[in-house]
Motif scaffolding. Structure first.
Motif: not given
Length: 410
Positions: A123, A165, A204-205, A218, A243, A245, A258, A280-281
């Protein structure tokens, strides 16, 4: 003989055509872009471009909402680009092989490794004169545009992992997500506090709407806070998302992504047409939501249906005539005629032509993509392709809609 473009004011036909145009290409469903296939490790909106880092593929960017992508990673010796940030006159990209820097208008990347004891960058964030890199060995700080790095003095983590992360800056505070907790600094990274946020999972985010900070884990939790001292389960989540993210806020709305086909708008799932594997993004660019999938590249979702301005070309001023326009010839057309559309534009715009019959049914469509300034022609073919009667030709140039009534004769 001149054939002006008519705006059929008050006509039910035109209202029908405009609504059909909005439904085609502007409906609120997910659509794939032309990005390479694969896991999208990051998405980053920077000026006129959206950047994506795709595992095993490299870094790509688009300036036309994903209709085309160009490779943008010359000099980066890594196919695992994980994060990106703009800082001063530079762009920085964190990869599985260190940090790379480029002038924003150059895109010639050079590795910046002095002082870094790890190559795995997870990150990036910036605040004031400092650049922050979250790694698998904690946080590193640079105060000289990435030329050199020093490791931050972090407290011992709650778990075994020292992975950072995600990072976020809010109200002068630097927030870094790690295993089961966050690191928090209010003095530009000189000292850090370890905060237990009440999750057994990795943070995670991170995202903020300027008031509330949201943490995606996560597991299946989104945690939120306003004061950075008390953290609790967010009301902006729904069952079935795991999850988490990917988080982003747009117009005070939280979008979370997620695993398992999951994108949620506050508490409402908006995952129609998405690949099952999930996100994922996630990022917002030019009022469009983009999702980086786990297997199938970048997808997009229009946050709002864009209104198209129906225009009578004859009523435009001289300057507007020079900027864009359309003519159709011949009109009316005999059976032996080929009908040709001529159009011109003075700036690069996305162009699409559609023809509707009197019932508002789409009978012809050509998506021409982003066109450079100039004059162009399109051949609709002979009238034998159409039944006799009235049609409407709609030429969309950017957010302008030029229309002309067409007559096909026997």
């Amino acid at each position: 003989m001149k054939f002006p473009i008519h705006f059929i004011k008050g006509s039910l036909l035109v209202l029908l055509i405009v609504s059909v145009l909005q439904a085609h290409g502007q409906e609120l469903v997910w659509q794939p872009t032309e990005s390479p296939q694969g896991t999208v490790l990051f998405l980053s909106s920077q000026k006129k471009h959206l950047y994506s880092g795709i595992h095993g593929q490299g870094v790509y960017r688009t300036n036309n909402l994903g209709d085309s992508w160009e490779r943008s990673d010359r000099g980066i010796a890594s196919l695992t680009p994980r994060c990106m940030v703009a800082f001063g006159q530079y762009f920085f990209i964190g990869t599985g092989n260190g940090i790379y820097r480029s002038l924003q208008d150059d895109l010639k990347w050079e590795r910046q490794a002095k002082g870094l004891s790890t190559d795995i960058i997870l990150s990036l964030a910036q605040k004031g004169k400092n650049l922050y890199a979250g790694t698998n060995k904690g946080i590193f700080i640079s105060s000289d545009d990435g030329e050199s790095w020093e490791q931050a003095p972090l407290p011992r983590p709650i778990g075994v992992s020292r992975n950072i992360y995600a990072m976020l800056v809010k109200d002068g505070n630097i927030i870094a997500g790690t295993s089961k907790s966050i690191y928090l600094s209010a003095d530009d990274g000189k000292t850090w506090l370890l905060v237990d946020v009440g999750t057994p999972h990795d943070v995670a985010s991170l995202a903020t709407d300027g008031k509330v900070v949201y943490l995606g884990t996560s597991g299946d939790q989104i945690i939120e806070t306003e004061r950075l001292s008390f953290w609790g389960k967010s009301t902006k989540q729904t069952t079935g998302l795991s999850n988490i993210q990917a988080l982003v806020v747009a117009d005070s709305t939280l979008y979370s992504g997620g695993n398992i086909k999951g994108v949620v708008k506050d508490t409402q799932k908006i995952d129609q047409e998405l690949p099952f594997e999930g996100m994922k993004s996630i990022a917002v660019h030019d009022k469009v939501l983009f999702g980086g999938t786990l297997k199938f590249g970048v997808w997009k979702y229009a946050l709002k249906s864009k209104k198209l301005n129906a225009i009578e070309l004859a009523e435009l001023g001289k300057e507007d005539h020079q900027n864009y326009g359309m003519k159709v010839f011949p009109n009316p057309a005999q059976k032996s005629n080929d009908r040709r559309i001529s159009y011109w534009l003075s700036t690069s715009e996305k162009v699409e032509v559609q023809v509707f019959n009197a019932l508002g049914i789409l009978v012809h469509k050509a998506d021409l993509g982003i066109m450079a300034p100039g004059k162009y022609g399109i051949n609709l073919g002979g009238t034998s392709n159409y039944q006799a009667g009235m049609y409407v030709c709609a030429l969309r140039i950017g957010n302008k809609l030029l229309i002309e009534k067409l007559i096909f004769s026997e």
